[in-house]
Design an enzyme around this catalytic site. Structure first.
Site, PDB file in Angstrom:
ATOM      1  N   HIS A 283      24.721  29.770  11.991  1.00  0.00           N
ATOM      2  CA  HIS A 283      26.070  30.098  12.483  1.00  0.00           C
ATOM      3  C   HIS A 283      26.997  30.380  11.311  1.00  0.00           C
ATOM      4  O   HIS A 283      26.964  29.717  10.277  1.00  0.00           O
ATOM      5  CB  HIS A 283      26.607  29.022  13.428  1.00  0.00           C
ATOM      6  CG  HIS A 283      27.093  27.753  12.817  1.00  0.00           C
ATOM      7  ND1 HIS A 283      28.374  27.588  12.324  1.00  0.00           N
ATOM      8  CD2 HIS A 283      26.488  26.554  12.643  1.00  0.00           C
ATOM      9  CE1 HIS A 283      28.528  26.351  11.890  1.00  0.00           C
ATOM     10  NE2 HIS A 283      27.399  25.702  12.059  1.00  0.00           N
ATOM     11  N   ASP A 295      28.790  23.648   6.093  1.00  0.00           N
ATOM     12  CA  ASP A 295      28.645  23.824   7.543  1.00  0.00           C
ATOM     13  C   ASP A 295      29.429  25.061   8.008  1.00  0.00           C
ATOM     14  O   ASP A 295      30.579  24.925   8.399  1.00  0.00           O
ATOM     15  CB  ASP A 295      29.156  22.579   8.257  1.00  0.00           C
ATOM     16  CG  ASP A 295      28.954  22.622   9.752  1.00  0.00           C
ATOM     17  OD1 ASP A 295      28.162  23.451  10.225  1.00  0.00           O
ATOM     18  OD2 ASP A 295      29.606  21.829  10.449  1.00  0.00           O
ATOM     19  N   GLU A 327      29.758  28.741  17.201  1.00  0.00           N
ATOM     20  CA  GLU A 327      28.860  27.595  17.329  1.00  0.00           C
ATOM     21  C   GLU A 327      29.653  26.308  17.408  1.00  0.00           C
ATOM     22  O   GLU A 327      29.308  25.394  18.170  1.00  0.00           O
ATOM     23  CB  GLU A 327      27.895  27.558  16.139  1.00  0.00           C
ATOM     24  CG  GLU A 327      26.810  26.497  16.231  1.00  0.00           C
ATOM     25  CD  GLU A 327      27.183  25.135  15.657  1.00  0.00           C
ATOM     26  OE1 GLU A 327      26.378  24.197  15.771  1.00  0.00           O
ATOM     27  OE2 GLU A 327      28.282  25.004  15.082  1.00  0.00           O
ATOM     28  N   GLU A 328      30.723  26.232  16.613  1.00  0.00           N
ATOM     29  CA  GLU A 328      31.499  24.995  16.558  1.00  0.00           C
ATOM     30  C   GLU A 328      32.233  24.698  17.856  1.00  0.00           C
ATOM     31  O   GLU A 328      32.737  23.597  18.051  1.00  0.00           O
ATOM     32  CB  GLU A 328      32.508  25.069  15.399  1.00  0.00           C
ATOM     33  CG  GLU A 328      31.871  25.182  14.010  1.00  0.00           C
ATOM     34  CD  GLU A 328      31.144  23.930  13.559  1.00  0.00           C
ATOM     35  OE1 GLU A 328      30.983  22.995  14.369  1.00  0.00           O
ATOM     36  OE2 GLU A 328      30.734  23.884  12.387  1.00  0.00           O
ATOM     37  N   ASP A 356      21.077  25.213   9.815  1.00  0.00           N
ATOM     38  CA  ASP A 356      22.459  24.776   9.975  1.00  0.00           C
ATOM     39  C   ASP A 356      22.683  23.562   9.081  1.00  0.00           C
ATOM     40  O   ASP A 356      22.140  22.483   9.340  1.00  0.00           O
ATOM     41  CB  ASP A 356      22.700  24.417  11.442  1.00  0.00           C
ATOM     42  CG  ASP A 356      24.157  24.092  11.753  1.00  0.00           C
ATOM     43  OD1 ASP A 356      24.978  24.072  10.821  1.00  0.00           O
ATOM     44  OD2 ASP A 356      24.464  23.872  12.937  1.00  0.00           O
TER      45      ASP A 356
END
Length: 519
Positions: A283, A295, A327-328, A356
């Site tokens: 992501h 991240d 994604e988050e 990830d």
């Protein structure tokens, strides 16, 4: 980071030569120098992409979150690199509900006994006595507080309370008041929409009160549509607000909650059988709070470097590199992608590899447990996921590098692929979880401390990367791309003709990449 990354990646890609020649079934003379190709993946290339993502975040209010200019610039950078390398690039648009808290909320009891409650700041700092709920609207309201079907003291088990779950709970509610609700048996969104329909100008939903359900609940309203301010509060805060027979409170939130569009970036290799797709993904979006360099700049930079350097390799199978958005916010990009694949295209996708957070500062080298061989009771992946796990285990074993398993817990973009029955696997170096003494013995670092103490925070920047972890994992990604890109027998049921199966059965029996893990 630089020297560590360069040394580590040099060791990782050099060791790849020990396992790659055995990994591709078929005559060795027909295949290119796989170890040599792996060594084209370099530390400066990964560094270049990480630093560019940091520059993009710095130029865009410190974030690369979906729906922001920082993510749009990240998308354009990645798509540009892939197009220049020669990939067929698709920028896939999809709608999503964007949310941002613009300032710290306020909650005050005006009367009786005036008191100001401690807020939770929007940057995911330490929890206060209340917090703005995701997808709350903005508002500044001072009004009487009205209790709605509270269960005090709380019931004996979680979800005993039904406060606000039915429109009938608001019979007699005075429009213009602020509703005080209790967590329980239905979604926060249901409670908030019922309160809104009854004429509430604001909502406070406090935690239910049983063990494990007492702290401030940073909940979500699951999307746009709530037009009044909504906050979650601790049980103690709710109990205190409920105590007076009548009171007046002030509630203020300042947010953006609206429908927006964001994009996945999908890149297909020019070569390879389109009926046998090997898909790798990471992501690209960060949290609003920070640049998201671990991240998940780490996974994005690693697969981008692998894609760039292997672009001109005439693979037997088609490689597809995927950079997911949102994604988050709940795997929205990968969910949209998989949901819009035809049944035929799902069948062509032979495996999915997810990366990830592969450079956590206090890392552990974690391989997704494809078959629950760790016996944690977590769901196993579809058939073939165990083979992917064993390939990564063999890579680390070849380096004499320890590794541990990690569950398919649904927290990253492998989730929609597993749900579609596609074999999946990947690597992870840890997030907010705490490193164990056993992991300290294997990987160094500090037991009792989070793998990434900057997880989802502003400090997840270019200095928040462990070069050795990133190097080892980048080498593993390059190895997997080459093995599966050229592999005749991909994970999952063997669909090759019987003559091919018989011809390769004997060599495959000595192919250590399918052997047992050292864990």
């Amino acid at each position: 980071m630089r020297n560590t990354l360069r040394r580590g990646l040099g060791v990782a890609t050099a060791a790849v030569g020990l396992m790659l020649p055995l990994a591709v079934a078929g005559p060795a003379a027909a295949d290119p120098d796989l170890a040599g190709l792996a060594r084209t993946v370099t530390a400066p290339g990964v560094e270049k992409h990480l630093r560019k993502l940091q520059q993009i975040a710095t130029a865009n209010n410190g974030t690369r979150a979906a729906g922001t200019p920082g993510h749009a610039a990240s998308r354009d950078y990645v798509a540009g690199v892939l197009k220049k390398a020669g990939y067929k690039v698709t920028v896939q648009a999809f709608p999503f509900d964007f949310f941002m808290e613009l300032s710290t909320a306020a909650l005050q009891r005006v009367s009786p006994d005036p008191r100001t409650f401690t807020p939770t700041p929007p940057d995911n700092g330490s929890l206060g006595e209340f917090a703005t709920m995701t997808y709350s609207s903005s508002g500044d309201v001072t009004a009487p507080l009205q209790k709605v079907d509270l269960l005090l003291p709380p019931g004996p088990t979680p979800s005993s309370s039904t406060s606000g779950c039915e429109a009938a709970d608001f019979a007699g509610f005075t429009p213009g008041n602020i509703a005080l609700l209790q967590r329980g048996s239905c979604d926060y969104r249901v409670k908030a929409l019922n309160a809104q329909a009854a004429g509430a100008r604001g909502v406070i939903i406090f935690n239910e009160g049983q063990p494990g359900r007492t702290e401030t609940n940073r909940g979500t309203l699951l999307g746009v549509g709530v037009t009044i301010p909504v906050v979650g509060a601790s049980f103690a805060t709710g109990e205190e607000l409920a105590r007076p027979a009548s009171s007046v409170v002030r509630l203020r939130t300042e947010t953006v909650s609206e429908a927006r569009t964001t994009h996945n970036v999908i890149a297909d290799s020019r070569w390879g059988d389109p009926n046998k797709v090997v898909q790798l993904g990471a992501h690209l979006d960060s949290m609003l709070a920070g640049p998201g360099i671990n991240d998940n700049g780490s996974g994005s930079a690693a697969i981008l470097e692998v894609a760039e350097k292997l672009a001109k390799v005439p693979f037997r199978n088609k490689l597809r590199f995927s950079f997911w958005s949102a994604e988050e916010l709940g795997l929205l990009g990968s969910e949209y992608y998989v949901a819009n694949l035809s049944a035929a295209d799902k069948a062509k996708t032979k495996l999915y590899l997810n990366f990830d957070m592969v450079g956590s500062p206090n890392y552990a080298l974690k391989i997704y447990d494809g078959d629950d061989s760790d016996a944690t009771g977590a769901p196993a992946g579809p058939p073939g996921s165990d083979e992917i796990e064993k390939l990564f285990a063999k890579y680390f074993d070849t380096l004499r590098q320890g590794h541990v398993g990690t569950d398919f817990d649904g927290r990253s973009d492998y989730g929609p692929f597993i749900d579609a029955g596609i074999p999946a696997g990947g690597l992870f170096t840890g997030a907010e979880g705490v490193k164990t003494p056993a992991e300290q013995a294997l990987f160094g670092g500090t037991a009792g401390v989070a793998y990434d103490s900057c997880y989802h925070q502003a400090c997840d920047d270019i200095n928040n990367i462990n070069g050795k972890a990133l190097a080892l994992n980048t080498g593993a990604i390059a190895t997997a791309a080459l093995i599966y890109g050229f592999g005749r027998d991909l994970p999952g049921p063997d669909t090759r003709p019987a003559t091919v199966t018989a011809r390769t059965a004997a060599p495959a029996a000595h192919d250590d990449h399918t052997g047992a893990s050292s864990r």
